[in-house]
Scaffold this active site. Sequence first.
Site, PDB file in Angstrom:
ATOM      1  N   LYS A 482      20.981 136.628  -3.255  1.00  0.00           N
ATOM      2  CA  LYS A 482      20.744 135.558  -4.299  1.00  0.00           C
ATOM      3  C   LYS A 482      19.403 135.764  -5.070  1.00  0.00           C
ATOM      4  CE  LYS A 482      19.597 132.138  -0.988  1.00  0.00           C
ATOM      5  NZ  LYS A 482      19.841 130.986  -0.008  1.00  0.00           N
ATOM      6  N   ARG A 577      23.404 118.489   1.538  1.00  0.00           N
ATOM      7  CA  ARG A 577      23.299 119.382   0.327  1.00  0.00           C
ATOM      8  C   ARG A 577      24.857 119.399   0.047  1.00  0.00           C
ATOM      9  NH1 ARG A 577      19.905 124.747  -0.002  1.00  0.00           N
ATOM     10  NH2 ARG A 577      21.496 125.655   1.391  1.00  0.00           N
ATOM     11  N   TYR A 705      -8.889 128.980 -21.993  1.00  0.00           N
ATOM     12  CA  TYR A 705      -8.331 127.743 -22.537  1.00  0.00           C
ATOM     13  C   TYR A 705      -9.115 126.441 -21.837  1.00  0.00           C
ATOM     14  CZ  TYR A 705      -4.561 129.819 -24.924  1.00  0.00           C
ATOM     15  OH  TYR A 705      -3.667 130.622 -25.687  1.00  0.00           O
ATOM     16  N   MET A 754      -0.531 132.477 -20.140  1.00  0.00           N
ATOM     17  CA  MET A 754       0.842 133.126 -20.113  1.00  0.00           C
ATOM     18  C   MET A 754       1.120 134.392 -19.720  1.00  0.00           C
ATOM     19  SD  MET A 754       3.999 132.687 -23.081  1.00  0.00           S
ATOM     20  CE  MET A 754       3.509 131.032 -23.362  1.00  0.00           C
TER      21      MET A 754
HETATM   22  C1  LIG Z   1      19.654 131.243   1.149  1.00  0.00           C
HETATM   23  C2  LIG Z   1      20.373 130.867   2.120  1.00  0.00           C
HETATM   24  C3  LIG Z   1      20.419 131.706   3.556  1.00  0.00           C
HETATM   25  C4  LIG Z   1      19.086 132.526   3.884  1.00  0.00           C
HETATM   26  O1  LIG Z   1      18.006 131.713   4.230  1.00  0.00           O
HETATM   27  P1  LIG Z   1      16.847 132.464   4.606  1.00  0.00           P
HETATM   28  O2  LIG Z   1      15.839 131.418   5.042  1.00  0.00           O
HETATM   29  O3  LIG Z   1      16.000 133.082   3.532  1.00  0.00           O
HETATM   30  O4  LIG Z   1      17.008 133.491   5.493  1.00  0.00           O
HETATM   31  C5  LIG Z   1      21.388 131.125   4.397  1.00  0.00           C
HETATM   32  N1  LIG Z   1      22.271 130.471   4.228  1.00  0.00           N
HETATM   33  C6  LIG Z   1      22.406 129.989   3.078  1.00  0.00           C
HETATM   34  C7  LIG Z   1      23.516 128.851   3.013  1.00  0.00           C
HETATM   35  C8  LIG Z   1      21.591 130.077   1.974  1.00  0.00           C
HETATM   36  O5  LIG Z   1      21.773 129.425   0.918  1.00  0.00           O
END
Ligand SMILES: *Cc1c(COP(=O)(O)O)cnc(C)c1O
Length: 810
Positions: A482, A577, A705, A754
């Site tokens: 991701k 979550r 700045y 920037m």
């Molecule tokens: C991003 C994520 C992981 C990976 O976590 P790390 O701490 O980067 O190993 C595992 N499970 C879920 C659900 C995640 O969102």
Amino acid sequence: MINFNNLAKIASGEIVLSEYSGDIKYLITDSRKSFFAGGGIFFAISGERHDGHEYIKSLYDKGVRQFVVERDIDISGLEGSNLLKVRSSLAALQALARKHREQFNIEVIGITGSNGKTIVKEWLFQLIVPHKRAVKNPHSYNSQIGVPLSVWQLNEQHEVGIFEAGISEPGEMEKLEVIIQPTIGIFTNIGSAHDAGFNSYKQKIQEKVRLFKNAVEVIYCKDHEEVDQHLANKGFSWGHHVDSDVRIIDVMHDERETVVNIRFGSDFSFRIPFVDKASLENCLHCIAYMLFKGYDFIAIQEGISKLHKVHMRLELKKAIHGSYVIDDVYNNDLAGLQIALDFLSHQKQHERKSVIISDILQSVSDQEKLYAQVSELLKAANVTKLVGIGSALMHYKVLFDIEAEFYETTSDFLQNHDLTTFREETILIKGARTFTFEKIVRALEEKIHGTQLEINLDALTNNLNFFRSRMKPETKLMVMVKAFAYGSGSLEVANLLQFHRVDYLGVAYADEGMILRKNGIYLPIMVMNPSEDSFEKLYQYQLEPEVYNFNIIKQLIAFLGNRTMRVHIKLDTGMRRLGFEEGDIDSLVDLLEKHRNIEVKSIFSHLAGADEAEHNQFSQEQAAKFKSLSDRVMKHLHRTPLRHLVNSPGIVRFPEFHFDMVRLGIGLYGLEASKQEQHRLQPISRLKTIISQIKQIKKGETIGYSRKGLAKSDMQIATIAIGYADGFSRAFSNGVGEVWLNGKNAPVIGNVCMDMTMIDITGIDAVEGDEVEVFGEHLTIIDAASRINTIPYEILTNVSQRVKRIYYME
Ligand SMILES: *Cc1c(COP(=O)(O)O)cnc(C)c1O
């Protein structure tokens, strides 16, 4: 030529099948690499993770007919093959190479040491080749497998072999010594760094010098006292030491070259086209060898002046019209071409793969056979189009039956070929130095100025292997790619992961999954944040959504009608979550029972504090809850889903909670979140930029700045080409952040802008255009994160998309 029956004797193996009568011509150790099937023999090596035996059938289908195995296998379907069963396939491979070596009564140079092995080997090759027909390891093939493959290249044509050997633990050098059988040695140096594999510094030297057991002479630097103790009795030394055989009188250098005056009989003065210390050391090893062998001064100097930097890495760069180029423009021999073609065939981003190669400059008696082999390799690597440059390729063009064009010279090609015809493809550019293919690379690559993120694919592989070593062989592995693979580039990373056969990929959004699918990624992909408007995409690209509440699952049921889709059920066990909760389970089960077209591929949850011991109790509770809730769901399912709970730190800290699969994220990218095993991981990326301008500032002036930077005394500053829009956080302003250049740290002065930042370089030797490291080898991501009170995850994912990525492999 050694045949199968000889091999059976050499390796003390048991012949299981003997139905093929061809010779052994090529050695195959990795089923994924390109190879010559006819005359090939496959050594099935079972490592902790990969078991070569699983690929025998597919190799048979590709035409391989000779196999060495370590256990009984099903021989049905292997008609017409030879099959040898041995205790260790690796040992059989090594025994074969050793026997092969014994057939040649020629000079063989064995090179080892902590640093510089590959460079000394490559340079020595460049120096010797004008005088003798030589062979060497391709790239740095210096391991227990690499050395046998390298030595196997020896043939009647060769007058000298140049082989490097690398080891990581005691006992290994003995095995390499009998394969290389050096008649002369070179010991490059011994690093002070502690190697995990050795008890002491002394042991490290003792093990390495075993390579020279039967060598008549060893070239080394006498200024290293410990090395001198081990080698003095059969050494030919160089150094400042008065007793050195080749004695350094003095060394001077300007900006471009080093002049070294030496005494060997009489006095000589060599000009070396490098200025750094390591190159000087590597070069002196080569000079000492050449003098020892009696080459005359002029020949040596001529060779030295033509030496060029050794580029040991294959770089993947973005090119025009959505293409990539693989830049490998410094030499071209068959073994090197094979390695580069492997790298090319791992790249699944594009269907089309083009190859631009020069003539192969290699000593062989039969040119036609050589080019027939090149043609075979190109076909095995599924190359779509060939551009051949050079008169030999022109001459043998009929041997190539793929789409091909031929040119006499590089400039012919550049003048007559419309480069805009390269589109959406991966292009390997590999040529011998004299063909100056860097001009082609320059014409095709996307221009990169200033800031870039370099990603080391070997380090990624290392990190992947570390986490695999912490898992049971049967546990599956999902890797999270991701957020653009934590900033590292999802396509390139996913490609590598697919090559290494991970089981699953995880992304946040359907679009991320779609892009992977459109670029040749066929691994199953879980999408963590599906939304109703993305269902069509999920379905079309066979992406598998996470379902975490009733809303999303009902929308999905409505969308699917009679169609089926694989999903992943998320349970909330304490993260608070996303996910179904305890009270939801009964209704969830009801729903799943009614809608069998919702195929539950896995059930998972996420630990809130896997990286910290203070939350161990909580993690245990989460795991227990996960087990009981998932049990309740599973009782009602018709297929057994996979269960998974832990992320990267959880893999290390909770082996008992791996269930059927683990989810690896940050660890792959080089950061061990629990901080227990950081030393086992390698940093994978390096963010670098350049100095745009240098200024002299007078005491009392202000910088940037809001005039936040104040010169407390006269100073020198540099403006570098990175700002907060590139991901260099504004929180690094006013001395909080530092960068690294020319061996020193330089603090940020004033506010980060920037696109630019000013740094204090008072007392640092620097010129405009110099490279500056923002994080990487010298400044760790961990350090950068702690300076601005964040976590490494944020530093990684912040590197913006406008920063160009470069991928390489060593
Ligand atoms: C991003 C994520 C992981 C990976 O976590 P790390 O701490 O980067 O190993 C595992 N499970 C879920 C659900 C995640 O969102």
